[in-house]
Design an enzyme around this catalytic site. Sequence first.
Site, PDB file in Angstrom:
ATOM      1  CE  LYS A  29      -4.186   1.302   2.397  1.00 46.65           C
ATOM      2  NZ  LYS A  29      -5.051   0.394   1.718  1.00 46.65           N
ATOM      3  NE  ARG A  99      -6.640   3.835   4.603  1.00 46.94           N
ATOM      4  CZ  ARG A  99      -7.929   3.773   4.264  1.00 46.94           C
ATOM      5  NH1 ARG A  99      -8.497   2.603   4.094  1.00 46.94           N
ATOM      6  NH2 ARG A  99      -8.619   4.861   4.067  1.00 46.94           N
ATOM      7  N   GLY A 108      -8.018  -7.621   4.357  1.00 43.89           N
ATOM      8  CA  GLY A 108      -8.867  -7.645   5.551  1.00 43.89           C
ATOM      9  C   GLY A 108      -8.277  -8.354   6.749  1.00 43.89           C
ATOM     10  CG  MET A 110      -2.707  -7.317   9.394  1.00 44.16           C
ATOM     11  SD  MET A 110      -1.043  -6.856   9.011  1.00 44.16           S
ATOM     12  CE  MET A 110      -1.098  -6.598   7.283  1.00 44.16           C
ATOM     13  NE  ARG A 366      -5.102  -4.421  -3.012  1.00 45.21           N
ATOM     14  CZ  ARG A 366      -5.672  -4.628  -1.855  1.00 45.21           C
ATOM     15  NH1 ARG A 366      -4.991  -4.519  -0.754  1.00 45.21           N
ATOM     16  NH2 ARG A 366      -6.942  -4.968  -1.774  1.00 45.21           N
ATOM     17  CG  HIS A 484     -13.290 -11.053   3.482  1.00 44.38           C
ATOM     18  ND1 HIS A 484     -13.629 -12.326   3.840  1.00 44.38           N
ATOM     19  CD2 HIS A 484     -11.977 -10.904   3.746  1.00 44.38           C
ATOM     20  CE1 HIS A 484     -12.560 -12.906   4.325  1.00 44.38           C
ATOM     21  NE2 HIS A 484     -11.550 -12.075   4.292  1.00 44.38           N
ATOM     22  NE  ARG A 650       5.535 -49.588 -18.284  1.00 46.69           N
ATOM     23  CZ  ARG A 650       5.206 -49.090 -17.091  1.00 46.69           C
ATOM     24  NH1 ARG A 650       6.026 -48.281 -16.443  1.00 46.69           N
ATOM     25  NH2 ARG A 650       4.047 -49.384 -16.559  1.00 46.69           N
ATOM     26  CD  GLU A 778      10.791 -47.886 -14.303  1.00 40.80           C
ATOM     27  OE1 GLU A 778       9.671 -47.726 -13.811  1.00 40.80           O
ATOM     28  OE2 GLU A 778      11.081 -48.857 -15.036  1.00 40.80           O
ATOM     29  CB  SER A 797      11.634 -42.635 -20.541  1.00 34.73           C
ATOM     30  OG  SER A 797      10.566 -41.989 -19.896  1.00 34.73           O
ATOM     31  N   GLY A 799      11.765 -42.992 -15.026  1.00 35.16           N
ATOM     32  CA  GLY A 799      10.573 -43.405 -14.285  1.00 35.16           C
ATOM     33  C   GLY A 799      10.793 -42.998 -12.836  1.00 35.16           C
ATOM     34  CB  THR A 800      10.910 -39.658 -11.281  1.00 27.77           C
ATOM     35  OG1 THR A 800       9.760 -39.196 -11.984  1.00 27.77           O
ATOM     36  CG2 THR A 800      12.176 -39.177 -11.972  1.00 27.77           C
ATOM     37  CG  ASN A 801       5.900 -42.533 -10.666  1.00 29.84           C
ATOM     38  OD1 ASN A 801       5.992 -41.346 -10.394  1.00 29.84           O
ATOM     39  ND2 ASN A 801       5.085 -43.006 -11.613  1.00 29.84           N
ATOM     40  CG  ASP A 802       9.144 -48.114 -10.024  1.00 27.32           C
ATOM     41  OD1 ASP A 802       8.747 -48.491  -8.902  1.00 27.32           O
ATOM     42  OD2 ASP A 802       8.611 -48.465 -11.085  1.00 27.32           O
ATOM     43  CB  CYS A 864       7.305 -41.308 -18.401  1.00 22.73           C
ATOM     44  SG  CYS A 864       8.205 -42.787 -17.910  1.00 22.73           S
ATOM     45  CE1 TYR A 884       9.401 -38.004 -22.923  1.00 20.33           C
ATOM     46  CE2 TYR A 884      11.222 -37.974 -24.484  1.00 20.33           C
ATOM     47  CZ  TYR A 884      10.368 -38.671 -23.641  1.00 20.33           C
ATOM     48  OH  TYR A 884      10.495 -40.016 -23.499  1.00 20.33           O
TER      49      TYR A 884
HETATM   50  C1  PEP Z   1       7.781 -44.820 -12.910  1.00 22.64           C
HETATM   51  O1  PEP Z   1       8.201 -45.715 -12.205  1.00 22.64           O
HETATM   52  O2  PEP Z   1       8.059 -43.615 -12.747  1.00 22.64           O
HETATM   53  C2  PEP Z   1       6.855 -45.126 -14.015  1.00 22.64           C
HETATM   54  C3  PEP Z   1       6.476 -44.198 -14.853  1.00 22.64           C
HETATM   55  O3  PEP Z   1       6.377 -46.386 -14.084  1.00 22.64           O
HETATM   56  P1  PEP Z   1       5.186 -46.945 -13.184  1.00 22.64           P
HETATM   57  O4  PEP Z   1       4.604 -45.798 -12.457  1.00 22.64           O
HETATM   58  O5  PEP Z   1       4.259 -47.586 -14.131  1.00 22.64           O
HETATM   59  O6  PEP Z   1       5.912 -47.901 -12.299  1.00 22.64           O
HETATM   60 MG    MG Z   2       7.957 -47.764 -12.874  1.00 23.84          MG
END
Ligand code: PEP
Ligand code: MG
Length: 926
Positions: A29, A99, A108, A110, A366, A484, A650, A778, A797, A799-802, A864, A884
């Site tokens: 302000k 103010r 709102g 303060m 603002r 508000h 896959r 993975e 690729s 596989g960041t889950n595993d 992925c 990607y």
């Molecule tokens: C992973 O592991 O990141 C993956 C994409 O494979 P899934 O989730 O099918 O194990």
């Molecule tokens: Mg996997």
Amino acid sequence: MAKARKFVYSFGGGKADGDGSMKETLGGKGAGLAEMANIGLPVPAGFTISTEMCAQYYRNKGKFPAQVHKDVEKAMKRIEEIMGMNFDDPANPLLVSCRSGARRSMPGMMETVLNIGLTTRTIPGLIRKTGNPRFVYDAYRRLIQMYSDVVMEKAAGIEPAEGKGVRQQLEREMNKIKHAKGYKSDTDLTVDDLKKLIEVYRAKIREVLGKPFPDDSQEQLWGGIRAVFQSWNGKRAISYRRIERIPDEWGTAVNVQAMVFGNMGDSSATGVAFTRNPATGDPHFYGEWLPNAQGEDVVAGTRTPNPINEVTRPAGTEHLPSLEKAMPATYRQLFEVRNRLEKHYRDMQDIEFTIQEGRLWMLQTRVGKRNGPAAVRMAVDMQKERLIALEEAVMRVTPDQLDELLHPIVDPAAEKAARVLAKGLPAGPGGAAGQVVFTANDAVAWTKEGKKAILVREETNPEDVEGMRAAQAILTARGGMTSHAALVARGWGKCCIVGAGEIDVDVHAKEFTVGSVTIREGDWLTLNGTRGFVYQGQLPMVAGSGENPYFNAFTKLCDKVRRLGVRANADTPADAKKARQFGAEGIGLFRTEHMFYGKGAEQPLFILRKMICSKTADERKRALDELFPFIKADIKATLDAMNGLPVTIRLLDPPLHEFVPNRQDERERLAESLGISMADLEARADSLHESNPMMGHRGVRLGVTYPEISECWLRGIFEAAAELTKEGKKVLPEIMIPVLCDLREFTDQAALVRKVHDEAAAKYGMKKIPHLVGTMIEIPRAALMAGEIAREAEFFSYGTNDLTQMTYGFSRDDIGAFVPDYVKKGILPGDPFQILDRKGVGELVAIGIERGRAVRPDLKVGICGEHGGEPNSVHFCHEVGMNYVSCSPFRVPIARLAAAQAVIEEKAARKTAKKPAKKSAKMARR
Ligand code: PEP
Ligand code: MG
């Protein structure tokens, strides 16, 4: 001698000590006021006490240094000179407001005190000067109400019971008089009524708070300043900071400013406006105003405000006067200010103004909060208008705001058939259905129980924020688009309807009525926040279409900037289509086992089960032959839908035990089909049981032990690709081998790829069927061995889950039991399965890319895992040079935006990295 630190910054009279860039010191302000003064806009003179003083105030236990007292005195003198009035002057009294204003707006949360400086000494002079005793007594009663509440009660740390607060007690006294006289509005109170009311207020304050209302201008001024600093640590400000992640140490500034009055009669007015519509992005000047009123009347929702002009007048407000018609000259001046502000700030501004006896004063500007649809439209329009550059436009929309456009809306077909229960103002778009609750606490409690709550209130106030946050949607009976509820909901992109005047809320009975219909706590309600329609019951929702021309234009702007490709994880032709609609440039993960889930999958699923429960290679081959046509058809349809874009397919990676039926009848059918006894089948099913299936017989291991399975899938891929090519279509399958830990696993499967490729090519009379062969990374070992693996693999690729599972050693299916506690205790900054852990998992990713590309410089690298659609992780993928990211279709637009923003932030970081380098070089030369 060192110069004393500056804590007090004056503004007004066409100049200011500070400017718009000083938000950290002056708060939003204060910085806005200084900037407006600097560009010559009509700002009532004032000064800002810096946010730094807030921290000192707390450190010094509420004491101000002597210097600040002196500086405030000086700054008050400046206001007096500019405004031609004097504080505490019985003949020509100056009144001021006090103010808050933090770096980031906390609407709102303060406190504010207005009309400071009205005392028994100054009242007669102001009456003489204005010739308007009603106005003066009304201003005085407002001062008493606010001051007793904010300074004498809240800032003093008094916490009264519900309904026992001094403000409410005073309001009840006012209502008593109104009721006795049959008045409808506060403006009906006469001078005599107000004088009487003021005496009642004084007595009540003594009774409730045990001390008198101060009749000294200086005491009022310092009380106000203290109360604003104190309100930084008020309950609701603290909860808001938690939700919005605003650091406690920022502190608030205090703005003391000459009062101007919008309630000095019919040529006075006050209003709140946006340079463009904050709910839709429509480029017309948009706002609300009230004649003969003070600012709080507009935002409190106690009076229904009027539209600012004709072009944005909402339907149903034909009876309300617009400022454009009521005060055309002042409107023109305000419109001019609007244009200057947008040009100057190059962004939508949220402004407050007051008209005192025909003269326009700007009280605030603002950058305006906006919801997703508005943010997207404004970015596109402003870029087209050349107000902002392409990269600025891309930075104007957050991933969350873009996500809002993809959010559910009420199913249009169901809505057509439903009857509208009530109508209100469409303050927050999108749809929501939920069960009605009437208090913020209930909204929080019900949500915790897993219910969907819709918070219904007469009007919301800042105490309600946690409940508003928890609720699916908010519905209020009163208030305008700048109330508000509307502001807060819009900031959060929450479905919200305000000012639904037909609903009559009874909080105590926990019900509301609309005509003869009564809705009780727990009843279902559906809100269409885009149109402002309320429906009884639960209507179905449909996913946001994203088919908004601004959405498409905006994501195209992102595409001009980003380097990262964006693909989708899609397992069906329908998903593939959706992915393309959202702008995916290929499929980054086609989990082929998913073709056995869901509608129409009964037959292939049965055959797959047969295959899994087979004992001999022959049995398995027979089942695979039966399965083959399904696999090929599915792959073909998906390749076809992607029309020449790359599709990463896959090889089978099923958790085997999940595919063994549990139901007795299904087991019997399976045994019969395999021609074996139930006892045999049970034995085979038992042998498939694994203690640790996530690290068991899955992924490439399955293909190594049963090559016929990989061969079947490969044949499906190559024959589908060959047939489409023969039909004149372009195809680009990328064959992906999952759960790899060593090059030799790859080599083993790659030999099958070559064999099946050659067979299929011969069958279709082709030399080569286009394809690539690569792998998923993975397992930490695969990342470390990337240099070897890349000798044969054409792409990686991640596989960041595993990879997250195996790096942390956290079972991805069992984290619910401990990760929330880890996050709460600060052991983990967040859930690493949602936001990629840069330090550990990220390090493995980076190592893998570096080692892989050292061997194969053109190695294609993507991600992925679920992180591929999470903005922070997308930035990381950009930084480490992936080609990607791949994510679920609905997150594709978000990934496109995050990828573009990563480029822009990288550029900005490079620029700032260069600057200090120059500076230090200069220092070194010295
Ligand atoms: C992973 O592991 O990141 C993956 C994409 O494979 P899934 O989730 O099918 O194990
Ligand atoms: Mg996997």
